[in-house]
Design an enzyme around this catalytic site. Structure first.
Site, mmCIF file in Angstrom:
data_model
loop_
_atom_site.group_PDB
_atom_site.id
_atom_site.type_symbol
_atom_site.label_atom_id
_atom_site.label_comp_id
_atom_site.label_asym_id
_atom_site.label_seq_id
_atom_site.Cartn_x
_atom_site.Cartn_y
_atom_site.Cartn_z
ATOM 1 N N LYS A 5 36.077 31.954 39.784
ATOM 2 C CA LYS A 5 37.173 31.380 40.575
ATOM 3 C C LYS A 5 37.677 32.343 41.636
ATOM 4 O O LYS A 5 38.168 31.919 42.677
ATOM 5 C CB LYS A 5 38.304 30.905 39.662
ATOM 6 C CG LYS A 5 39.115 31.976 38.986
ATOM 7 C CD LYS A 5 40.483 32.154 39.622
ATOM 8 C CE LYS A 5 41.390 33.053 38.840
ATOM 9 N NZ LYS A 5 40.892 34.283 38.305
ATOM 10 N N LYS B 143 28.489 34.661 32.937
ATOM 11 C CA LYS B 143 29.873 34.183 33.041
ATOM 12 C C LYS B 143 30.374 33.695 31.685
ATOM 13 O O LYS B 143 29.876 32.707 31.140
ATOM 14 C CB LYS B 143 29.956 33.043 34.059
ATOM 15 C CG LYS B 143 31.370 32.502 34.262
ATOM 16 C CD LYS B 143 32.270 33.530 34.915
ATOM 17 C CE LYS B 143 33.636 32.936 35.228
ATOM 18 N NZ LYS B 143 34.539 33.932 35.789
ATOM 19 N N LYS C 100 37.106 40.717 40.551
ATOM 20 C CA LYS C 100 38.318 40.532 41.356
ATOM 21 C C LYS C 100 38.306 41.463 42.569
ATOM 22 O O LYS C 100 38.643 41.056 43.688
ATOM 23 C CB LYS C 100 39.563 40.776 40.499
ATOM 24 C CG LYS C 100 39.686 39.844 39.314
ATOM 25 C CD LYS C 100 40.940 40.108 38.513
ATOM 26 C CE LYS C 100 40.943 39.328 37.208
ATOM 27 N NZ LYS C 100 40.766 37.879 37.395
ATOM 28 N N GLY D 258 44.279 33.254 33.702
ATOM 29 C CA GLY D 258 44.520 32.536 32.457
ATOM 30 C C GLY D 258 45.944 32.642 31.958
ATOM 31 O O GLY D 258 46.467 31.721 31.313
ATOM 32 N N ASN D 259 46.626 33.775 32.258
ATOM 33 C CA ASN D 259 48.006 33.939 31.784
ATOM 34 C C ASN D 259 48.958 32.961 32.454
ATOM 35 O O ASN D 259 50.071 32.752 31.986
ATOM 36 C CB ASN D 259 48.475 35.379 32.020
ATOM 37 C CG ASN D 259 48.445 35.777 33.478
ATOM 38 O OD1 ASN D 259 47.560 35.372 34.219
ATOM 39 N ND2 ASN D 259 49.383 36.590 33.901
#
Length: 311
Positions: free
Chosen positions: A211, A128, A273, A12-13
């Site tokens: 993602k 989510k 992640k 998002g950053n």
């Protein structure tokens, strides 16, 4: 010499939280991506869409509430919308950066559908988070209206939907063709448009695919050398936020699994992640996953920083 093939999963950053921030963020992101292209790498880009798909969903819901001519818009359609407008902003920013450096490299955005199993357990346990951060009071009101919410890593509350595992990227052959032709490809935005296969007919389902999970699958299917998962920290840490916090530079798959067993990684942020990183790293010999900051990506590939996970 064979070019390194790299899948970059933007966090998002790298995109900002609204339209104005996104325009600024993608310009910075484009510079980092073109830096890697200049180092003779083949680049495939995936990205999140949490704030963006939430904004789209809220806007479409509001329209449905105020006009009899419109009905609620399904979440998969909102994901497709977010893929389009994020993709074109990224594509144009990268094209401009290439133009500024007098580099003739093509850039393509592929709207992508990702097949999931309609029997996936995730549909019975939505986890989510999507959309903007909510106050506790807003979350409680949603819950009363049958909309599940959860606290998101100490940052506030968000609406949650199912997050099934990706099984098949339906546009994979198109992506491969473009990458082989030298294109920078932007695809699988927001984890892909979630669909189920019913006798050859693809139908959207209310879900958001992580993602990082789809990026891991994409990287493996494209026979990439590196999967780069970009996040808000330069390296992964254990005992995060404690006096004995320790940053990690190099992790084997077995070491990463041991830390998972110790509950070292937050479920709403770093854990998915790490799990995605493991799946790619163990999918074949010589594959590496790098977790780091956007502006440290090149240094991470060079072994100077970041957390690298490998067999």
């Amino acid at each position: 010499m064979k070019k390194k093939r790299v899948v970059i999963a933007l966090g998002g950053n790298a995109l900002g939280k609204n339209y104005e921030e996104q325009k600024e963020a993608v310009a910075k992101t484009a510079k980092v991506i073109v830096d890697l292209v200049q180092q003779d790498m083949e680049i495939i880009i995936t990205h999140g869409n949490g704030p963006q798909v939430g904004m789209i969903q809220n806007a479409m819901d509001q329209l449905a509430c105020t006009s009899e001519d419109y009905k609620e818009t399904p979440l998969p359609t909102c994901v497709a919308m977010s893929q389009g407008y994020i993709g074109i902003d990224l594509q144009n920013a990268i094209k401009y950066e290439l133009y500024s450096r007098e580099m003739d490299v093509k850039v393509s955005t592929i709207l992508s559908q990702v097949e999931v199993d309609k029997e996936d357990e995730a549909f019975r346990n939505p986890t989510k988070p999507i959309g903007r951060f909510l106050t506790k009071e807003e979350a409680k009101k949603n819950e009363e209206n049958g909309i599940p919410c959860m606290e998101d890593a100490g940052r506030g509350y968000r609406i949650v939907v199912a997050s099934p595992m990706p099984k098949r990227i339906r546009e994979l052959q198109t992506i491969k063709t473009l990458v082989d032709a030298g294109h920078i490809v932007i695809t699988c935005g927001g984890g892909g448009i979630p669909v189920v296969n019913d006798g050859g007919k693809l139908s959207g389902v209310s879900a958001v695919i992580d993602k990082d999970n789809v990026s891991s699958l994409l990287a493996a299917e494209l026979d990439a050398d590196y999967l780069i998962i970009l996040t808000a920290v330069e390296k992964v840490a254990i005992n995060f936020g404690k006096e004995n916090q320790r940053w990690l530079s190099d992790l084997t798959v077995d070491e990463a699994r041991e830390y998972i067993a110790q509950d070292q990684f937050a479920k709403g942020s770093m854990l998915p992640k790490i799990e995605a990183a493991i799946r790619f790293a163990e999918s074949a010999e010589g594959r590496h996953t790098l977790i780091t900051l956007l502006d440290k990506a090149a240094d991470g590939i060079a072994g100077k920083t970041g957390t690298v996970i490998h067999k």
